[in-house]
Design an enzyme around this catalytic site. Structure first.
Site, short mmCIF file in Angstrom:
data_model
loop_
_atom_site.label_atom_id
_atom_site.label_comp_id
_atom_site.label_asym_id
_atom_site.label_seq_id
_atom_site.Cartn_x
_atom_site.Cartn_y
_atom_site.Cartn_z
N GLU A 71 1.01 -1.38 -0.08
CA GLU A 71 -0.13 0.07 -0.04
C GLU A 71 0.84 1.06 -0.08
O GLU A 71 0.66 2.18 -0.74
CB GLU A 71 -0.98 0.22 1.12
CG GLU A 71 -1.56 1.40 1.62
CD GLU A 71 -2.64 2.05 0.56
OE1 GLU A 71 -3.04 3.15 0.71
OE2 GLU A 71 -2.75 1.23 -0.61
N HIS A 74 2.54 2.14 -3.22
CA HIS A 74 1.75 2.81 -4.25
C HIS A 74 1.48 4.30 -3.97
O HIS A 74 1.57 5.01 -4.99
CB HIS A 74 0.27 2.18 -3.99
CG HIS A 74 -0.70 2.73 -4.78
ND1 HIS A 74 -0.77 2.54 -6.32
CD2 HIS A 74 -2.04 3.11 -4.52
CE1 HIS A 74 -1.75 2.98 -6.76
NE2 HIS A 74 -2.77 3.30 -5.89
N HIS A 136 -12.04 5.54 -8.41
CA HIS A 136 -10.42 5.66 -8.40
C HIS A 136 -9.98 4.82 -9.49
O HIS A 136 -8.90 5.42 -10.29
CB HIS A 136 -9.89 5.09 -7.04
CG HIS A 136 -8.54 5.30 -6.72
ND1 HIS A 136 -8.05 6.51 -6.69
CD2 HIS A 136 -7.36 4.32 -6.72
CE1 HIS A 136 -6.54 6.37 -6.66
NE2 HIS A 136 -6.23 5.08 -6.25
C1 HEM Z 1 -1.43 8.88 -2.73
C2 HEM Z 1 -2.57 8.74 -3.37
C3 HEM Z 1 -3.02 7.26 -3.60
C4 HEM Z 1 -3.75 6.59 -2.88
C5 HEM Z 1 -3.66 6.84 -1.10
C6 HEM Z 1 -4.34 5.47 -3.28
C7 HEM Z 1 -5.02 4.53 -2.82
C8 HEM Z 1 -5.39 3.30 -3.30
C9 HEM Z 1 -6.20 2.18 -2.65
C10 HEM Z 1 -6.22 2.19 -1.10
C11 HEM Z 1 -6.31 1.33 -3.38
C12 HEM Z 1 -7.00 0.02 -3.25
C13 HEM Z 1 -8.51 -0.20 -3.45
C14 HEM Z 1 -9.13 -1.20 -3.20
O1 HEM Z 1 -8.53 -2.18 -2.75
O2 HEM Z 1 -10.69 -1.27 -3.45
C15 HEM Z 1 -5.96 1.80 -4.74
C16 HEM Z 1 -6.07 1.05 -5.83
C17 HEM Z 1 -5.74 1.69 -7.07
N1 HEM Z 1 -4.96 2.96 -7.58
FE1 HEM Z 1 -4.46 4.13 -6.04
N2 HEM Z 1 -3.88 5.63 -4.72
C18 HEM Z 1 -3.34 6.69 -4.84
C19 HEM Z 1 -3.00 7.18 -6.01
C20 HEM Z 1 -3.30 6.58 -7.31
C21 HEM Z 1 -2.84 7.27 -8.67
C22 HEM Z 1 -2.01 8.57 -8.82
C23 HEM Z 1 -3.24 6.19 -9.46
C24 HEM Z 1 -3.11 6.32 -11.02
C25 HEM Z 1 -2.98 7.15 -11.75
C26 HEM Z 1 -3.89 5.18 -8.80
C27 HEM Z 1 -4.25 3.92 -9.15
C28 HEM Z 1 -4.90 2.84 -8.74
C29 HEM Z 1 -5.44 1.77 -9.26
C30 HEM Z 1 -5.60 1.52 -10.82
C31 HEM Z 1 -5.84 1.17 -8.35
C32 HEM Z 1 -6.80 -0.60 -8.45
C33 HEM Z 1 -8.17 -0.26 -8.39
C34 HEM Z 1 -9.00 -1.54 -8.49
O3 HEM Z 1 -8.26 -2.52 -8.90
O4 HEM Z 1 -10.01 -1.54 -8.04
N3 HEM Z 1 -3.83 5.52 -7.37
N4 HEM Z 1 -5.22 2.82 -4.44
#
Ligand code: HEM
Length: 169
Positions: A71, A74, A136
């Site tokens: 996490e 990411h 997201h």
């Molecule tokens: C600091 C900023 C960010 C945080 C705290 C964050 C947090 C998260 C979390 C907690 C998840 C898991 C969601 C779940 O399990 O349902 C996730 C999934 C994901 N995040 Fe982020 N994220 C951030 C920035 C980004 C950015 C900038 C991108 C792309 C430009 C991104 C793309 C994704 C993608 C593609 C997934 C998978 C979603 C899925 O499979 O449903 N994230 N993120």
């Protein structure tokens, strides 16, 4: 009166624009792994500083906890993407403003990335609300589309002559 010109290269702009596209793709892969490995709440969830931006109240994750490392990586890799996207925007606005499409798409990708960070924060503080998490994912695809289109436009850019001085005879 004679006007002197020199070529304004696009080399650095190409590097930054291509790196924006590649790093965003890698961030999306890491995000997908956060979801498939169920690591989304490893740094905490629910409102408050403890779950975002800190990791369970700490500046760094517990390195012996793989889910926290996934996490947290990411979040940290978002900074790498931000470096390239902000670099592209700054160079475009300061040195390539005549390339209107690149100005538009590089600026839009920065706005999209900022919104995605906010949505990422809400994904955590809403305890992975499914609607927020889906949004997201959706915005991630939109940001990726913007940086790819921008990279293609930068690829098509040719070095442009810029006026360096006007000598009045
Ligand atoms: C600091 C900023 C960010 C945080 C705290 C964050 C947090 C998260 C979390 C907690 C998840 C898991 C969601 C779940 O399990 O349902 C996730 C999934 C994901 N995040 Fe982020 N994220 C951030 C920035 C980004 C950015 C900038 C991108 C792309 C430009 C991104 C793309 C994704 C993608 C593609 C997934 C998978 C979603 C899925 O499979 O449903 N994230 N993120």
């Amino acid at each position: 009166m004679s006007i002197q010109y020199r070529e304004l290269g696009t080399g650095l702009l190409k590097v930054l624009a291509y790196a924006s596209a590649v790093s965003t793709y890698l961030l999306i892969l890491i995000g997908g792994y956060v979801t498939t490995s169920n690591s989304g709440t490893a740094c905490g969830s629910g409102p408050g500083f403890d779950s975002w931006p800190s990791c369970n109240g700490a500046l760094f994750p517990n390195l012996s906890n793989p889910a926290q490392v996934i996490e947290y990586s990411h979040r940290v890799f978002t900074l790498v993407v931000a470096f390239f996207v902000i670099g592209t925007v700054l160079l475009t606005w300061t040195r390539h403003r005549s390339a209107k499409n690149v100005v538009l798409f590089s600026s839009a990708s920065l706005v999209g990335l900022f919104a995605q960070v906010i949505l990422g924060m809400v994904t955590v503080t809403s305890d992975l609300n499914p609607v927020v998490s889906a949004a997201h994912l959706g915005l991630a695809s939109a940001v990726f589309a913007l940086v790819v289109v921008n990279a293609v436009m930068v690829w098509n850019l040719r070095s442009v002559p810029v006026e360096v001085s006007t000598i009045v005879m």
